[in-house]
Design a protein around this motif. Structure first.
Motif, PDB file in Angstrom:
ATOM      1  N   ASP A  61       1.438   4.342   5.965  1.00  0.00           N
ATOM      2  CA  ASP A  61       0.137   4.468   6.616  1.00  0.00           C
ATOM      3  C   ASP A  61      -0.177   5.902   6.986  1.00  0.00           C
ATOM      4  N   ASP A  62       0.848   6.780   7.026  1.00  0.00           N
ATOM      5  CA  ASP A  62       0.581   8.177   7.373  1.00  0.00           C
ATOM      6  C   ASP A  62       0.387   9.067   6.152  1.00  0.00           C
ATOM      7  N   ALA A  63       0.445   8.506   4.956  1.00  0.00           N
ATOM      8  CA  ALA A  63       0.296   9.329   3.751  1.00  0.00           C
ATOM      9  C   ALA A  63      -1.131   9.857   3.657  1.00  0.00           C
ATOM     10  N   PRO A  64      -1.300  11.117   3.274  1.00  0.00           N
ATOM     11  CA  PRO A  64      -2.659  11.676   3.152  1.00  0.00           C
ATOM     12  C   PRO A  64      -3.425  10.988   2.028  1.00  0.00           C
ATOM     13  N   PRO A  65      -4.731  10.825   2.217  1.00  0.00           N
ATOM     14  CA  PRO A  65      -5.525  10.193   1.142  1.00  0.00           C
ATOM     15  C   PRO A  65      -5.534  11.089  -0.099  1.00  0.00           C
ATOM     16  N   PRO A  66      -5.643  10.468  -1.270  1.00  0.00           N
ATOM     17  CA  PRO A  66      -5.665  11.285  -2.499  1.00  0.00           C
ATOM     18  C   PRO A  66      -6.906  12.171  -2.541  1.00  0.00           C
TER      19      PRO A  66
END
Length: 709
Positions: A61-66
């Protein structure tokens, strides 16, 4: 301009009402779209929630959006297409209207010499033209018409064709017929042909490949009425179906670069052929202004007062414009402003030519050509400039009146500024009324005038409906039409249901694509013929290289006179002047010129324009050439028929002499012509007329007649 372009700019009275769900079309057009949206909306949240649960479980859930993909700029083809291959369909509709006016004006120009040029009683009967052809087998439909009566019927048919082209009814058919009529008239008497006739032919040829009837035409209106049938106010306020979705504003065709090259070639070769000293030192316009057979009477009266600096400026301006136009037309840099500059230069140049000289259709044909340079950017400016929000009106119509519903359907398609909003009202006076933004009601001619003023160019005619007599007449006509149900009597019907026609079948679409491909191939074939004709006709090319002229390309270029000889007033301007003067003797001993109806005038030195039309100006200049001596017998017969034209038996021609009288135009800085010469071309004697003896009073009986008792 599409009506939808300005929807977001409307005030309260001009707003569309299709956002109300209760205004859905009876045929389910909006309901289907809403149903599709609901289905997608029901699936999306479920899928989205499941994906979120998975990401939370995996700790993502903390991954940056593409990162979004980089914006893709226009490709090279996009740039070339927009710069050279695209016409705006609104431009084509506007050009068609101006072309119609131009063709009607040209037909009226020919009217005064209609039978003189084309009939068997004219200067070149068709049997002479057929047995002694003037050109290389050029085709002319006019050769099939001999008598005055036949030719006037042909005139009426041509006039009707031009009117139909102007309003855009059966547009493509009228384009083809206009091409045939124009080339036939221009090719019938080559003794009067000049560069203007060639430009005239080319204008009709190239525009024949363009869809001039897709906008601002009766054809477009009828197609739109057939494609979308409205019966309610909500239907009328939906503007999405006004234009054919298969015919967007941008029309892409190979004719785009061909037409630009054609127009550029006219100016490029005209300027490169102007190598004479008069063009280089700036005195050329001076000499042309003193060609009395070509200048208009107004110019002849004021030319003596033109300052030298003005003459030099105009000469240099002509050269500069002709040199700059090819660059502006073909440059991909600054395309919008380059085309606007080219349009301005073409119209300044040719309106000046058209007002100064009698050059036939030359100047006005190129003015019509110039309108094809309008682009979508120009239409956007025109829409913003012409649209007036204060002209917005609510149109009240009786939904039970077929005439009122039909009127609203037509108004919807003419309302290109989106200023009209439609509202059903059973109490609308005369079936059609209006309401202003402040709520003030309008009835009768007042309502009609305000409605008309809201559509493009409507104010130009709306004022007529506000005049006292016209206002009363229009109101009475509206009341009578509504009271007697005139719309129903004329066949108008309220559509049974609101509907939009289905798109064309695949087979029909394939047929359209095939015809479009054949059209593009025809453009390329005619372009090949034009290039080959230019190579064998233009001095700067044929004097350097020997280019073959195959029969196939020769026929394409010369059969209907699609020539490419661009060397007007080259290498020097005309520096001498001249005309035909006939000294004919009538049966009663008078000396008269049958072409003017006046005594022969040999004084060219003090002439102030001969006030000739282009037709007679070029006829006189060509008939004096040795190559055209075979057409002089027809000229004699035309002169012998002079009393038939005047209705006076005493005007019968017995004999006469034909002269070419010429002089030299004034030298630079002078206003007096000089060196007048008189060259006798031929003499003639009419065997059917006999001169009276001096002692014989007019009206005396001949020897075989006896005096009346």
């Amino acid at each position: 301009m599409n009506a939808n372009d300005d929807r977001d700019e409307r005030g309260p009275e001009g707003a569309l009402r299709d956002e109300d769900p209760s205004g859905s079309r009876g045929d389910g057009r909006k309901a289907a779209a809403a149903a599709g949206g609901s289905s997608a909306g029901e699936d999306a949240p479920a899928g989205g929630a499941a994906a979120d649960d998975d990401r939370e479980a995996e700790g993502e859930d903390d991954a940056p959006p593409p990162a979004p993909p980089p914006a893709r700029g226009p490709s090279m083809w996009d740039i070339l297409r927009d710069s050279f291959f695209t016409f705006d369909r609104r431009t084509l509709g506007f050009t068609r209207i101006l072309l119609g006016f131009f063709l009607i004006g040209d037909l009226l120009r020919r009217t005064w010499a209609w039978t003189d040029m084309f009939a068997d009683i004219g200067v070149l009967p068709n049997h002479v033209n057929l047995w002694r052809p003037q050109g290389g087998g050029n085709f002319s439909l006019v050769n099939a018409f001999s008598t005055s009566g036949e030719l006037w019927v042909l005139w009426a048919v041509i006039f009707a064709t031009y009117v139909c082209l102007l309003i855009g009814w059966k547009t493509k058919l009228m384009q083809v017929l206009s091409l045939v009529f124009v080339t036939s008239m221009n090719g019938r008497v080559l003794l009067i042909e000049n560069g203007g006739y060639v430009v005239h032919n080319l204008l009709l040829l190239w525009t024949c490949f363009l869809p001039l009837g897709d906008r601002f035409s009766v054809d477009a209106l009828l197609a739109s009425l057939k494609r979308s049938r409205e019966r309610t106010a909500d239907d009328l306020n939906d503007r999405t179906t006004v234009d054919d979705p298969l015919k967007p504003n941008d029309h892409v065709t190979v004719l785009g670069p061909v037409l630009l090259i054609q127009i550029a070639a006219i100016y490029f070769f005209n300027v490169v052929h102007k190598t004479g000293p008069a063009w280089k030192n700036g005195t050329a316009i001076h000499y042309v202004l003193y060609v009395d057979r070509m200048v208009t009477p107004i110019v002849a009266d004021i030319r003596d007062y033109a300052p030298k600096v003005v003459i030099v400026f105009m000469t240099k301006m002509v050269m500069a414009f002709e040199a700059a136009l090819p660059v502006c037309l073909l440059s991909p840099l600054g395309r919008v402003w380059a085309r606007r500059l080219a349009l301005v230069m073409m119209n300044v140049l040719h309106i000046g030519f058209g007002m100064t000289f009698v050059l036939g259709p030359f100047a006005w044909a190129l003015c019509v050509f110039s309108t094809l340079l309008f682009g979508r950017e120009d239409w956007a400016i025109a829409a913003r400039t012409m649209r007036r929000a204060h002209r917005a009106r609510v149109v009240l119509f009786d939904p039970r009146s077929p005439g009122a519903v039909l009127a609203c359907r037509v108004l919807k398609r003419m309302d290109r500024f989106g200023l009209l909003t439609f509202e059903a009202s059973g109490s609308a006076a005369h079936g059609l009324a209006a309401r202003r933004p402040d709520g003030a009601p309008l009835e009768g001619a007042g309502a009609l005038a305000d409605i008309v003023a809201a559509i493009p160019l409507g104010p130009a005619v709306a004022w007529v409906l506000r005049l006292p007599l016209a206002r009363d007449a229009a109101t009475a006509a509206m009341a009578a039409a509504h009271r007697r149900s005139l719309g129903r009597a004329l066949g108008a019907r309220i559509p049974e249901r609101s509907e939009v026609a289905a798109p064309p079948a695949p087979l029909r679409l394939a047929g359209r694509k095939t015809l479009a491909a054949l059209r593009e191939l025809a453009v390329l074939a005619m372009f090949a013929g034009a290039v080959n004709q230019a190579a064998v006709e233009l001095w700067v090319i044929k004097n350097r290289w020997k280019v073959p002229h195959p029969e196939e390309t020769r026929v394409l270029a010369q059969k209907l006179r699609f020539l490419q000889g661009w060397f007007m007033f080259s290498p020097n301007p005309v520096m001498d002047d001249g005309t035909i003067v006939v000294d004919a003797v009538t049966v009663d001993g008078r000396h008269i010129n049958p072409f003017t109806g006046k005594p022969p005038n040999f004084d060219l030195l003090h002439a102030k324009s001969f006030a000739y039309t282009q037709i007679w100006c070029d006829y006189f200049a060509r008939i004096k050439l040795p190559a055209n001596t075979s057409y002089r017998d027809a000229m004699k017969e035309y002169m012998y028929r002079y009393p038939e034209r005047t209705g006076r038996p005493e005007d019968a021609i017995v004999s006469g002499e034909v002269y070419w009288v010429k002089d030299w135009n004034p030298k630079w800085g002078k206003t007096e012509s000089y060196g007048e010469e008189r060259e006798r071309l031929f003499s003639f004697h009419n065997p059917k007329a006999q001169a009276r003896t001096p002692a014989e009073p007019p009206g005396a009986p001949t020897p075989d007649e006896s005096p009346a008792d």
